[in-house]
Scaffold this motif. Structure first.
Motif, mmCIF file in Angstrom:
data_model
loop_
_atom_site.group_PDB
_atom_site.id
_atom_site.type_symbol
_atom_site.label_atom_id
_atom_site.label_comp_id
_atom_site.label_asym_id
_atom_site.label_seq_id
_atom_site.Cartn_x
_atom_site.Cartn_y
_atom_site.Cartn_z
ATOM 1 N N ASN A 194 -4.042 13.238 5.366
ATOM 2 C CA ASN A 194 -5.134 12.338 4.991
ATOM 3 C C ASN A 194 -6.317 13.110 4.422
ATOM 4 O O ASN A 194 -6.980 12.653 3.486
ATOM 5 C CB ASN A 194 -5.579 11.521 6.208
ATOM 6 C CG ASN A 194 -4.529 10.517 6.646
ATOM 7 O OD1 ASN A 194 -3.819 9.961 5.821
ATOM 8 N ND2 ASN A 194 -4.424 10.292 7.941
ATOM 9 N N LYS A 218 2.101 -1.738 -2.840
ATOM 10 C CA LYS A 218 1.750 -2.260 -1.520
ATOM 11 C C LYS A 218 0.753 -3.390 -1.679
ATOM 12 O O LYS A 218 0.148 -3.560 -2.746
ATOM 13 C CB LYS A 218 1.160 -1.155 -0.625
ATOM 14 C CG LYS A 218 2.182 -0.110 -0.193
ATOM 15 C CD LYS A 218 1.549 0.883 0.773
ATOM 16 C CE LYS A 218 2.573 1.886 1.276
ATOM 17 N NZ LYS A 218 3.572 1.234 2.145
ATOM 18 N N VAL A 244 -7.232 2.054 4.722
ATOM 19 C CA VAL A 244 -6.041 2.679 4.159
ATOM 20 C C VAL A 244 -6.127 4.186 4.360
ATOM 21 O O VAL A 244 -7.080 4.814 3.895
ATOM 22 C CB VAL A 244 -5.902 2.368 2.655
ATOM 23 C CG1 VAL A 244 -4.609 2.953 2.099
ATOM 24 C CG2 VAL A 244 -5.970 0.871 2.410
ATOM 25 N N THR A 248 -1.830 7.705 1.879
ATOM 26 C CA THR A 248 -1.087 6.634 1.212
ATOM 27 C C THR A 248 -1.240 6.716 -0.301
ATOM 28 O O THR A 248 -0.300 6.435 -1.054
ATOM 29 C CB THR A 248 -1.577 5.265 1.715
ATOM 30 O OG1 THR A 248 -1.466 5.218 3.139
ATOM 31 C CG2 THR A 248 -0.774 4.125 1.118
#
Length: 383
Positions: A194, A218, A244, A248
């Motif tokens: 991340n 998504k 989020v 991702t």
């Protein structure tokens, strides 16, 4: 050292009132409190005058610096005063370690200095991202990323300095960090993913705070509100916050409609087959209307052509682009275009088609024979 500094100041007082000499350390402590109080008043007055003088000019970095360090320096005066009081108490038989005052002063200077620098970084970020006439505004996402990185550096340096001043070996911590980095990396792989995902967002800048983004991979669509090192907060169109993880965005496609240059109008209009002789004139008038529309970008592709023979209509295609990218205004323009198309069709005496079916019966076909009755059953009755 403290007694040597205060002794010349208190000597006239003890000479005037000899009885106070028996309470020397109490008088010294009271003197420190009074001096700290007076120094605070003088400091506030001086800083107030300086900030007021600088605020008369355009906002500048020196004004931001003074406003940022004003509170930390005021607290530092009192921290210094408290450390001096602790030294007085420790030298006069009170249960206070003689090193507490010096340690408090050192830690206070380090922590308050780091706090002042962090406040200055935050004020600078706000100054650079605030729109001002005549000054170029820095991208908010870039400023936020740089500010977070600088605050992280200040925090790490302040922490290492505090540990070193407390007697902890920094070299041992650094060596442990190098050896344990591999284990920490495996244990916190998602956190690191991340972190580097957020770093890629700051470097590539596929979107920034305030942009409307969506992902075809998504169910992600909304307005970006915050970009952090671990996650990004997106406000969906039904006003729900969507968090989020940054990792991702390294594996999905992201659309940024906020960076569109135009918005497209793409419609099919159906006219009755009975009005086939009027279609050419209708199409020419619609094309001319679109080319003269003030909100249509004529530099982009404009197509108004008969497109297909539908099951119950002659369909022509309207393909063009608006000048605006604003969602609400775009629909207002699209409505105006479609209503003008309807007026053009009606002005030619034509009508819109609707789903119909025509059944043709051929003349002279023989009638169907009557159904033959079924054979009798064994009992002689018909089934």
């Amino acid at each position: 050292m403290l007694e040597q500094l205060l002794k010349p100041l208190l000597a006239p007082l003890f000479k005037q009132w000899p009885v106070l000499e028996d309470y020397g350390w109490q008088v010294a402590a009271a003197t420190v409190v009074v001096l700290v109080w007076l120094l605070t008043i003088v400091f506030n007055w001086v800083m107030g005058r300086l900030i007021h003088h600088l605020s008369q000019k355009a906002p500048a970095w020196d004004d931001l610096l003074l406003k940022s360090i004003r509170t930390p320096l005021r607290i530092l005066i009192w921290v210094t005063g408290v450390s001096l009081l602790l030294e007085i108490f420790s030298r006069n038989g009170l249960p206070v370690s003689t090193e507490v005052g010096g340690d408090l002063r050192r830690l206070g200077v380090i922590i308050l200095l780091a706090w002042g620098v962090i406040r200055f970084i935050k004020a600078g970020e706000k100054y650079l991202t605030t729109p001002v006439a005549g000054r170029k505004q820095v991208d908010r996402t870039t400023a936020d990323a740089v500010a977070k990185l600088l605050r992280l550096v200040v925090f790490i340096l302040a922490g290492l300095t505090v540990l070193q001043s407390s007697g902890v070996s920094i070299s041992g911590i650094l060596a442990f960090g190098g050896i344990g980095g591999i284990a920490v990396g495996f244990a916190a792989k998602d956190l690191l993913a991340n972190f580097f995902g957020g770093l890629m967002i700051y470097m590539d800048r596929p979107f920034r705070v305030g942009d409307w983004v969506r992902s075809p991979d998504k169910e992600i669509e909304g307005t970006v509100e915050y970009i952090g090192w671990r996650l990004t907060r997106i406000r969906t169109f039904d006003q729900r916050p969507l968090y989020v993880p940054n990792a991702t965005f390294t594996s999905i496609s992201v659309e940024n409609p906020s960076r569109m240059r135009n918005r497209r109008i793409f419609e099919h209009v159906g006219v009755r087959y009975d009005d086939a002789d009027k279609v050419r004139a209708i199409i020419d008038d619609v094309r001319e209307m679109i080319r003269n529309h003030p909100e249509i970008d004529t530099r982009q592709t404009i197509i108004v052509q008969l497109n297909r023979f539908g099951p119950s209509s002659l369909d022509f295609m309207v393909y063009t682009f608006t000048k605006t990218i604003q969602w609400v205004k775009y629909h207002e323009i699209k409505q105006d275009v479609m209503l003008k198309i309807a007026d053009i069709i009606f002005s030619h005496g034509a009508e819109f088609a609707f789903p119909t079916q025509t059944i043709h019966l051929a003349a002279g076909e023989p009638e169907l024979p009557e159904p033959v009755s079924q054979r009798p059953t064994e009992t002689g009755q018909q089934a």
